[in-house]
Design a protein around this motif. Sequence first.
Motif, PDB file in Angstrom:
ATOM      1  N   LEU A 121      -9.587 -10.340 -64.364  1.00 40.87           N
ATOM      2  CA  LEU A 121      -8.343 -10.806 -64.979  1.00 40.87           C
ATOM      3  C   LEU A 121      -7.128 -10.552 -64.102  1.00 40.87           C
ATOM      4  O   LEU A 121      -6.019 -10.967 -64.446  1.00 40.87           O
ATOM      5  CB  LEU A 121      -8.153 -10.127 -66.343  1.00 40.87           C
ATOM      6  N   GLY A 122      -7.333  -9.839 -62.991  1.00 39.61           N
ATOM      7  CA  GLY A 122      -6.205  -9.532 -62.126  1.00 39.61           C
ATOM      8  C   GLY A 122      -5.251  -8.540 -62.734  1.00 39.61           C
ATOM      9  O   GLY A 122      -4.044  -8.590 -62.500  1.00 39.61           O
ATOM     10  N   ALA A 123      -5.781  -7.621 -63.538  1.00 35.05           N
ATOM     11  CA  ALA A 123      -4.949  -6.631 -64.231  1.00 35.05           C
ATOM     12  C   ALA A 123      -5.021  -5.290 -63.510  1.00 35.05           C
ATOM     13  O   ALA A 123      -6.043  -4.946 -62.918  1.00 35.05           O
ATOM     14  CB  ALA A 123      -5.408  -6.460 -65.675  1.00 35.05           C
ATOM     15  N   ARG A 124      -3.954  -4.531 -63.595  1.00 40.01           N
ATOM     16  CA  ARG A 124      -3.890  -3.229 -62.932  1.00 40.01           C
ATOM     17  C   ARG A 124      -4.344  -2.096 -63.835  1.00 40.01           C
ATOM     18  O   ARG A 124      -4.688  -1.024 -63.348  1.00 40.01           O
ATOM     19  CB  ARG A 124      -2.461  -2.954 -62.429  1.00 40.01           C
ATOM     20  N   THR A 125      -4.284  -2.288 -65.140  1.00 41.85           N
ATOM     21  CA  THR A 125      -4.668  -1.238 -66.075  1.00 41.85           C
ATOM     22  C   THR A 125      -5.546  -1.840 -67.159  1.00 41.85           C
ATOM     23  O   THR A 125      -5.571  -3.059 -67.380  1.00 41.85           O
ATOM     24  CB  THR A 125      -3.450  -0.585 -66.743  1.00 41.85           C
ATOM     25  N   ARG A 126      -6.255  -0.983 -67.871  1.00 36.64           N
ATOM     26  CA  ARG A 126      -7.122  -1.454 -68.949  1.00 36.64           C
ATOM     27  C   ARG A 126      -6.324  -2.087 -70.070  1.00 36.64           C
ATOM     28  O   ARG A 126      -6.755  -3.090 -70.671  1.00 36.64           O
ATOM     29  CB  ARG A 126      -8.000  -0.305 -69.459  1.00 36.64           C
ATOM     30  N   THR A 127      -5.156  -1.525 -70.374  1.00 31.55           N
ATOM     31  CA  THR A 127      -4.339  -2.104 -71.437  1.00 31.55           C
ATOM     32  C   THR A 127      -3.817  -3.483 -71.042  1.00 31.55           C
ATOM     33  O   THR A 127      -3.736  -4.394 -71.871  1.00 31.55           O
ATOM     34  CB  THR A 127      -3.171  -1.179 -71.799  1.00 31.55           C
ATOM     35  N   GLU A 128      -3.460  -3.639 -69.771  1.00 31.62           N
ATOM     36  CA  GLU A 128      -3.006  -4.950 -69.303  1.00 31.62           C
ATOM     37  C   GLU A 128      -4.160  -5.958 -69.371  1.00 31.62           C
ATOM     38  O   GLU A 128      -3.965  -7.119 -69.749  1.00 31.62           O
ATOM     39  CB  GLU A 128      -2.475  -4.851 -67.882  1.00 31.62           C
ATOM     40  N   ALA A 129      -5.366  -5.528 -69.008  1.00 25.34           N
ATOM     41  CA  ALA A 129      -6.524  -6.422 -69.080  1.00 25.34           C
ATOM     42  C   ALA A 129      -6.766  -6.883 -70.511  1.00 25.34           C
ATOM     43  O   ALA A 129      -7.017  -8.066 -70.781  1.00 25.34           O
ATOM     44  CB  ALA A 129      -7.754  -5.729 -68.524  1.00 25.34           C
ATOM     45  N   ALA A 130      -6.688  -5.934 -71.456  1.00 22.41           N
ATOM     46  CA  ALA A 130      -6.901  -6.292 -72.859  1.00 22.41           C
ATOM     47  C   ALA A 130      -5.804  -7.241 -73.362  1.00 22.41           C
ATOM     48  O   ALA A 130      -6.070  -8.178 -74.110  1.00 22.41           O
ATOM     49  CB  ALA A 130      -6.929  -5.026 -73.717  1.00 22.41           C
ATOM     50  N   ALA A 131      -4.565  -7.003 -72.918  1.00 24.58           N
ATOM     51  CA  ALA A 131      -3.465  -7.876 -73.320  1.00 24.58           C
ATOM     52  C   ALA A 131      -3.635  -9.281 -72.747  1.00 24.58           C
ATOM     53  O   ALA A 131      -3.408 -10.290 -73.430  1.00 24.58           O
ATOM     54  CB  ALA A 131      -2.126  -7.290 -72.864  1.00 24.58           C
ATOM     55  N   ARG A 132      -4.077  -9.372 -71.482  1.00 22.94           N
ATOM     56  CA  ARG A 132      -4.285 -10.682 -70.863  1.00 22.94           C
ATOM     57  C   ARG A 132      -5.415 -11.430 -71.572  1.00 22.94           C
ATOM     58  O   ARG A 132      -5.340 -12.647 -71.757  1.00 22.94           O
ATOM     59  CB  ARG A 132      -4.623 -10.515 -69.386  1.00 22.94           C
TER      60      ARG A 132
END
Length: 310
Positions: A294-305
């Motif tokens: 997902l190109g996310a830096r954190t787990r919370t950002e991945a879940a939000a994306r």
Amino acid sequence: METLTADGRLAEAAQAAGSAAQACAADLAYSWQTRFLAAELWCTALRGAETDGVVRRAGDLTDRTLPALARGYATAAASLVEADGGLLAPARARLSAVAAVGPVEWVRREAAWLDGQPSIALEQLVDASDFVAGLHEITSRWAAADLGVAPPDRSGPAHVAVAATLDAWKSASGFDRAAAAWHDLAVREEVRCLLAQGMHESDPARAVPPLLAAEQLAERAGLVVLLGRTRRALRRHAVRRDQRGPRAGTELTDRERDVLHLVAAGEPTRRIAGQLGISTETVETHIRSGMRKLGARTRTEAAARLGQAS
């Protein structure tokens, strides 16, 4: 430790709390250990950097029978990280399950502001330390600006970074000095000052540099909501930033989606493993893989994306 936190010396307070928790564990004083562990999480969340493990650790703590103070600190820490990461529904659910006192009160108002409900953020705090009360005054300035109303006439505490920020709001200038005061103290507040600086400048030559600095800091720290606000401000100056997207040719597996949906629901790693019948190591592997795809830096950002894409 409480004195350090009240003074805004968050890194020192987190270190002191961690050391105290270890000492309590060695003495089998588990009730006090949980208090210090929760306080360490709270200080880490306030700093807004390296917060990726906060939600999981807070979930592990709140699975136990905790003193009210420890539960409040742990809940406030996890909720702030989730709200900053765009996981506003899990944050609201956590906050509604505990008494709204001290840090929890401010986080509830901060999460409301991040969620586009500034009127809630204007509500007055009670029973808060000077530093948290100061943070609330800053949130109130943002909420009043969003609503186009005058901010409440309340005196702020004397903490240097808080005072510099409130002075900048009063004069609509000096946000660069306020941002410098927050540097190495609380990255989320540094981002907010840089964002305010850019929003108060009409000349693109002066507005864009602090906004670009805010964008870089917010993206690095996984401050998804503040990153979105910063990019909207940049677009007003015809500066566009493509959001980091999924890697070409990579799709989330069903199990990665299952895991990230549970992360978005606020479940800690251990409970995710139990619900899905897999090991905690496998859960972490799926989270890291999902973040990469997902190109996310954190787990919370991945879940939000993932939630935004659903």
